[in-house]
Design an enzyme around this catalytic site. Structure first.
Site, short mmCIF file in Angstrom:
data_model
loop_
_atom_site.label_atom_id
_atom_site.label_comp_id
_atom_site.label_asym_id
_atom_site.label_seq_id
_atom_site.Cartn_x
_atom_site.Cartn_y
_atom_site.Cartn_z
N ASN A 149 -25.33 34.57 -0.66
CA ASN A 149 -24.78 34.06 -1.92
C ASN A 149 -25.78 33.22 -2.71
O ASN A 149 -25.63 33.04 -3.92
CB ASN A 149 -23.53 33.23 -1.65
CG ASN A 149 -23.78 32.10 -0.68
OD1 ASN A 149 -24.19 32.33 0.46
ND2 ASN A 149 -23.52 30.87 -1.08
N CYS A 321 -20.51 25.02 -2.63
CA CYS A 321 -19.80 24.42 -1.51
C CYS A 321 -20.64 23.34 -0.83
O CYS A 321 -20.11 22.53 -0.07
CB CYS A 321 -19.43 25.49 -0.48
SG CYS A 321 -18.42 26.80 -1.18
#
Length: 382
Positions: A149, A321
């Protein structure tokens, strides 16, 4: 305002919102209820399950709905390891996984499992020889993401599956790759596959774990036994309907969209790398079509992001995150970068609503931002 942070979150497609609305007000039944309202809810859940399964060629297994990719990854690692501990306690996990895989792996270590982290090369590609050397009789699980990601590198999952050859279960986190490249569980040989609704322009708060027939898991959320006993809690019907609609749209449109994003991506990379002492992170060819991860010497990525934001352009330094920590990206560090190199990274991820004009604006603003920040850096000397 140009938005280049699609890896962090995506807007919900208006067609998805339209499909969801009736199940928030008119068709609000609980799918476990034994009356017409419940039957209607159960029907649309199974319809969505079918659409999602079709998107990943998942007829050889079951879709288990969860609250998102984080829960799916936890269920895959902890649920599988705990259920199959009698077969062995050795687990292999790639060193650049999302933290929702890394942290469950560390939890398993505390529970007495032996977890080894698979190293990567400078491009973030996992070491296949390491897997071949380390897999053994008591290895029960291997977890490697389909694509990263942060740096966009696509992993050789099929080759990993061939190395494992049925000796352990293979879990693949396909959160970043779904909708960007082909995701076919049969072609890559996955036994479990994590996916997320929001990453294909569906609502947040819903994801899924595809589980191949014959793979056994221990549930990690206990209650009423929904989702074939693997994920208790009343199903989020509107979100699941939205997930199904998003999967239906993705199945029809991802190929054309990926080609368009690849063109925009390459245009950004070609122009940004003209800036002095700028470098591409991740694989130069085997990367997601929407991912641009570059680093600039002598300045910090956070300063670049803040400067771009002041100019009306949204970007990132890495995984949202983990962005609240001041630690350098574990992904970039695993690729062999130094702390100061990892801190100088800018992540640009494109999506469905980006245009050529967005790229024009970015390429107009970014060189000046880099020049201004370097002029203030005591480390930079022309």
């Amino acid at each position: 305002m140009p938005y280049f942070d699609y890896a962090s979150t995506k807007p919900v497609d208006e067609r998805v919102v339209e499909a969801m609305l009736p199940y928030m007000t008119e068709h609000f039944g609980n799918p476990s209820s034994v009356h017409s309202y419940g039957f209607k809810a159960r029907e649309v859940i199974e319809e969505a399950r079918g659409k999602i399964s079709e998107l990943i060629n998942g007829g050889g297994g079951d879709i288990v709905f969860t609250s998102g990719a984080t829960e799916s990854n936890n269920l895959a690692l902890i649920g599988y390891a705990m259920r199959n501990a009698r077969k062995g306690k050795h687990v292999l996990v790639s060193s650049i996984e999302h933290m929702s895989v890394i942290n469950p792996a560390k939890y398993l270590q505390k529970q007495g499992f032996e977890v080894e982290f698979i190293p990567v090369d400078k491009y973030g590609t996992v070491d296949l020889e390491f897997i071949e050397e380390k897999i053994r009789e008591d290895t029960i699980l291997v977890s490697v993401q389909h694509a990263n990601n942060e740096i966009g590198t696509i992993q050789p999952i099929k080759e990993i599956s061939e190395i494992i050859n049925g000796r352990a279960a293979l879990h693949v986190d396909a959160t970043a790759s779904l909708g960007q490249i082909e995701v076919d569980v049969e072609k890559i040989g996955a036994d479990m596959l994590t996916i997320s609704s929001n990453d294909i322009y569906g609502p947040k708060g819903v994801g899924a774990l595809w589980v191949r027939q014959g793979v056994r898991l221990q549930p990690i959320i206990l209650g009423g036994g929904q989702e074939k006993g693997l994920r208790s809690g009343s199903e989020n019907v509107p979100a699941i309907v939205g997930f199904g609609k998003a999967a239906e749209i993705t199945a029809k449109e991802w190929g054309e969209e990926a080609g368009r994003l690849r063109r925009l991506r390459d245009r950004i990379i070609d122009n940004v790398l003209k800036i002095e002492e700028s470098y591409l992170n991740g694989h130069p060819e085997k990367r997601l079509p929407n991912n641009v991860n570059v680093r600039f010497s002598y300045i910090e990525g956070e300063s670049i992001v803040l400067s771009l934001d002041m100019a009306g352009i949204q970007a990132s330094t890495g995984s949202a995150c983990s962005s609240k920590t001041l630690q350098p990206s574990h992904v970039l560090m695993a690729c062999g970068l130094k702390h100061e190199e990892a801190h100088g990274t800018l992540l640009l991820t494109l999506g469905r609503y980006n245009t050529d004009e967005d790229v024009d604006r970015l390429l107009e603003v970014l060189p000046g931002v880099i020049e201004r920040l370097r002029s203030m850096s005591p480390l930079y000397r022309r």
